[in-house]
Scaffold this motif. Sequence first.
Motif, PDB file in Angstrom:
ATOM      1  N   TRP A 106       5.493  22.063  76.270  1.00 28.97           N
ATOM      2  CA  TRP A 106       4.909  23.265  76.848  1.00 28.97           C
ATOM      3  C   TRP A 106       5.999  24.156  77.466  1.00 28.97           C
ATOM      4  O   TRP A 106       6.019  25.382  77.260  1.00 28.97           O
ATOM      5  CB  TRP A 106       3.871  22.898  77.898  1.00 28.97           C
ATOM      6  CG  TRP A 106       3.182  24.090  78.503  1.00 28.97           C
ATOM      7  CD1 TRP A 106       3.444  24.673  79.707  1.00 28.97           C
ATOM      8  CD2 TRP A 106       2.123  24.857  77.915  1.00 28.97           C
ATOM      9  NE1 TRP A 106       2.627  25.745  79.916  1.00 28.97           N
ATOM     10  CE2 TRP A 106       1.797  25.891  78.826  1.00 28.97           C
ATOM     11  CE3 TRP A 106       1.426  24.769  76.713  1.00 28.97           C
ATOM     12  CZ2 TRP A 106       0.805  26.827  78.576  1.00 28.97           C
ATOM     13  CZ3 TRP A 106       0.432  25.702  76.454  1.00 28.97           C
ATOM     14  CH2 TRP A 106       0.126  26.711  77.373  1.00 28.97           C
ATOM     15  N   ALA A 107       6.919  23.536  78.202  1.00 23.27           N
ATOM     16  CA  ALA A 107       8.013  24.300  78.802  1.00 23.27           C
ATOM     17  C   ALA A 107       8.892  24.926  77.724  1.00 23.27           C
ATOM     18  O   ALA A 107       9.360  26.065  77.873  1.00 23.27           O
ATOM     19  CB  ALA A 107       8.841  23.393  79.710  1.00 23.27           C
ATOM     20  N   LEU A 108       9.098  24.202  76.634  1.00 26.19           N
ATOM     21  CA  LEU A 108       9.904  24.732  75.539  1.00 26.19           C
ATOM     22  C   LEU A 108       9.263  25.985  74.937  1.00 26.19           C
ATOM     23  O   LEU A 108       9.922  27.003  74.728  1.00 26.19           O
ATOM     24  CB  LEU A 108      10.069  23.653  74.464  1.00 26.19           C
ATOM     25  CG  LEU A 108      10.702  24.067  73.132  1.00 26.19           C
ATOM     26  CD1 LEU A 108      12.116  24.562  73.342  1.00 26.19           C
ATOM     27  CD2 LEU A 108      10.695  22.907  72.156  1.00 26.19           C
ATOM     28  N   TYR A 109       7.958  25.912  74.673  1.00 28.12           N
ATOM     29  CA  TYR A 109       7.265  27.056  74.078  1.00 28.12           C
ATOM     30  C   TYR A 109       7.243  28.254  75.023  1.00 28.12           C
ATOM     31  O   TYR A 109       7.446  29.391  74.601  1.00 28.12           O
ATOM     32  CB  TYR A 109       5.824  26.682  73.704  1.00 28.12           C
ATOM     33  CG  TYR A 109       5.718  25.546  72.723  1.00 28.12           C
ATOM     34  CD1 TYR A 109       6.566  25.456  71.626  1.00 28.12           C
ATOM     35  CD2 TYR A 109       4.766  24.539  72.894  1.00 28.12           C
ATOM     36  CE1 TYR A 109       6.468  24.398  70.739  1.00 28.12           C
ATOM     37  CE2 TYR A 109       4.660  23.494  72.006  1.00 28.12           C
ATOM     38  CZ  TYR A 109       5.513  23.423  70.927  1.00 28.12           C
ATOM     39  OH  TYR A 109       5.422  22.380  70.048  1.00 28.12           O
ATOM     40  N   PRO A 163      -1.793  31.572  74.453  1.00 23.72           N
ATOM     41  CA  PRO A 163      -2.531  31.145  73.251  1.00 23.72           C
ATOM     42  C   PRO A 163      -1.625  30.553  72.166  1.00 23.72           C
ATOM     43  O   PRO A 163      -1.969  29.526  71.567  1.00 23.72           O
ATOM     44  CB  PRO A 163      -3.203  32.441  72.773  1.00 23.72           C
ATOM     45  CG  PRO A 163      -3.329  33.268  73.999  1.00 23.72           C
ATOM     46  CD  PRO A 163      -2.094  32.981  74.791  1.00 23.72           C
ATOM     47  N   ARG A 164      -0.470  31.172  71.908  1.00 24.88           N
ATOM     48  CA  ARG A 164       0.428  30.639  70.874  1.00 24.88           C
ATOM     49  C   ARG A 164       1.026  29.313  71.323  1.00 24.88           C
ATOM     50  O   ARG A 164       1.222  28.404  70.506  1.00 24.88           O
ATOM     51  CB  ARG A 164       1.540  31.646  70.574  1.00 24.88           C
ATOM     52  CG  ARG A 164       1.083  32.899  69.854  1.00 24.88           C
ATOM     53  CD  ARG A 164       2.259  33.696  69.345  1.00 24.88           C
ATOM     54  NE  ARG A 164       2.943  33.006  68.263  1.00 24.88           N
ATOM     55  CZ  ARG A 164       4.135  33.366  67.779  1.00 24.88           C
ATOM     56  NH1 ARG A 164       4.778  34.394  68.310  1.00 24.88           N
ATOM     57  NH2 ARG A 164       4.697  32.695  66.792  1.00 24.88           N
ATOM     58  N   SER A 165       1.321  29.189  72.591  1.00 19.81           N
ATOM     59  CA  SER A 165       1.844  27.921  73.102  1.00 19.81           C
ATOM     60  C   SER A 165       0.807  26.815  72.965  1.00 19.81           C
ATOM     61  O   SER A 165       1.133  25.671  72.638  1.00 19.81           O
ATOM     62  CB  SER A 165       2.268  28.059  74.569  1.00 19.81           C
ATOM     63  OG  SER A 165       3.331  28.974  74.708  1.00 19.81           O
ATOM     64  N   THR A 166      -0.436  27.159  73.209  1.00 16.31           N
ATOM     65  CA  THR A 166      -1.519  26.176  73.085  1.00 16.31           C
ATOM     66  C   THR A 166      -1.660  25.705  71.646  1.00 16.31           C
ATOM     67  O   THR A 166      -1.807  24.503  71.391  1.00 16.31           O
ATOM     68  CB  THR A 166      -2.840  26.788  73.568  1.00 16.31           C
ATOM     69  OG1 THR A 166      -2.705  27.207  74.938  1.00 16.31           O
ATOM     70  CG2 THR A 166      -3.977  25.775  73.459  1.00 16.31           C
ATOM     71  N   ARG A 167      -1.593  26.645  70.687  1.00 14.34           N
ATOM     72  CA  ARG A 167      -1.680  26.258  69.276  1.00 14.34           C
ATOM     73  C   ARG A 167      -0.498  25.380  68.878  1.00 14.34           C
ATOM     74  O   ARG A 167      -0.651  24.391  68.152  1.00 14.34           O
ATOM     75  CB  ARG A 167      -1.735  27.510  68.394  1.00 14.34           C
ATOM     76  CG  ARG A 167      -3.037  28.269  68.473  1.00 14.34           C
ATOM     77  CD  ARG A 167      -3.182  29.260  67.322  1.00 14.34           C
ATOM     78  NE  ARG A 167      -2.146  30.290  67.353  1.00 14.34           N
ATOM     79  CZ  ARG A 167      -2.266  31.443  68.008  1.00 14.34           C
ATOM     80  NH1 ARG A 167      -3.373  31.695  68.713  1.00 14.34           N
ATOM     81  NH2 ARG A 167      -1.310  32.337  67.975  1.00 14.34           N
ATOM     82  N   ALA A 174       1.913  19.820  67.909  1.00 13.30           N
ATOM     83  CA  ALA A 174       2.863  18.783  68.312  1.00 13.30           C
ATOM     84  C   ALA A 174       2.160  17.473  68.621  1.00 13.30           C
ATOM     85  O   ALA A 174       2.631  16.391  68.255  1.00 13.30           O
ATOM     86  CB  ALA A 174       3.667  19.262  69.524  1.00 13.30           C
ATOM     87  N   VAL A 175       1.019  17.558  69.313  1.00 10.43           N
ATOM     88  CA  VAL A 175       0.261  16.349  69.633  1.00 10.43           C
ATOM     89  C   VAL A 175      -0.268  15.702  68.357  1.00 10.43           C
ATOM     90  O   VAL A 175      -0.214  14.471  68.185  1.00 10.43           O
ATOM     91  CB  VAL A 175      -0.900  16.687  70.595  1.00 10.43           C
ATOM     92  CG1 VAL A 175      -1.827  15.494  70.758  1.00 10.43           C
ATOM     93  CG2 VAL A 175      -0.344  17.122  71.946  1.00 10.43           C
TER      94      VAL A 175
END
Length: 257
Positions: A226-229, A238-242, A247-248
Amino acid sequence: MPLVSVVMPVYNSASTLGAAVRSVLTQTHTDLELLVTDDRSTDDSMDLLREFAERDERVLPESAPEQGGAGRARNLAIERARGDYVAFLDSDDMWLPEKTEKQLAFAAEATAPLTFTSYFKMDADHDGESTDWVPNGRVVRAREHVDHRAMLVRDHIGALTAMYDRNALGTRLMPEMRKRQDYALWLSITREGADARGLAEPLAVYRANQAGSLSSNKLSLVRYNWALYREHERLSVPRSTRALTGAVWQSLRNSRV
């Protein structure tokens, strides 16, 4: 022949370090240097590295001035690199004997400055050598081609298989992050439009948990991703969430291998 600089960070790895180092020294492509940074180990890792260095001048160990984590240890090694290519291997993983030779030929044919390969997974307690590795069914398959957009969805590049061309990209260090530095580097390279090409043949062996398990270490990577995105790639929420969802999903899929 091109000189390959192999970057290896070490911290308290005496139990697996020997097999990792020998897997580099027994490569069929012999023009290489093994740049090892010991991150202030408290076990016998540095003594073991000195023994290797006495027997083979290609082994170039150095102790970090202070403990800084794997990313900093890798960067200290990269800064010493003299090779045409920079490749990566952790101290608990192994390369198969023809890895460097085949990947160099592939990189030349594909004219790609960043390449990676498929790789096998082995159990954490595996005590064999790369030269007697028996292929198993646990294979993480490399995609034929990935660009920045695909890499934002998930990290397709196994760090133990990655190799970049210094003549094309220059000396590229990893961002100073606690974790996911390797992923951040691949994102930086592909963001600039560089091709990343994958070789289908598995040419390395990754030490992992039993198939079907998802370690707490993998789960802890969620916050680092999350920190990377958000901070490194500056993506919207929203893009970080996608990207995090991808990744998961990848971690769950690879854990079943």
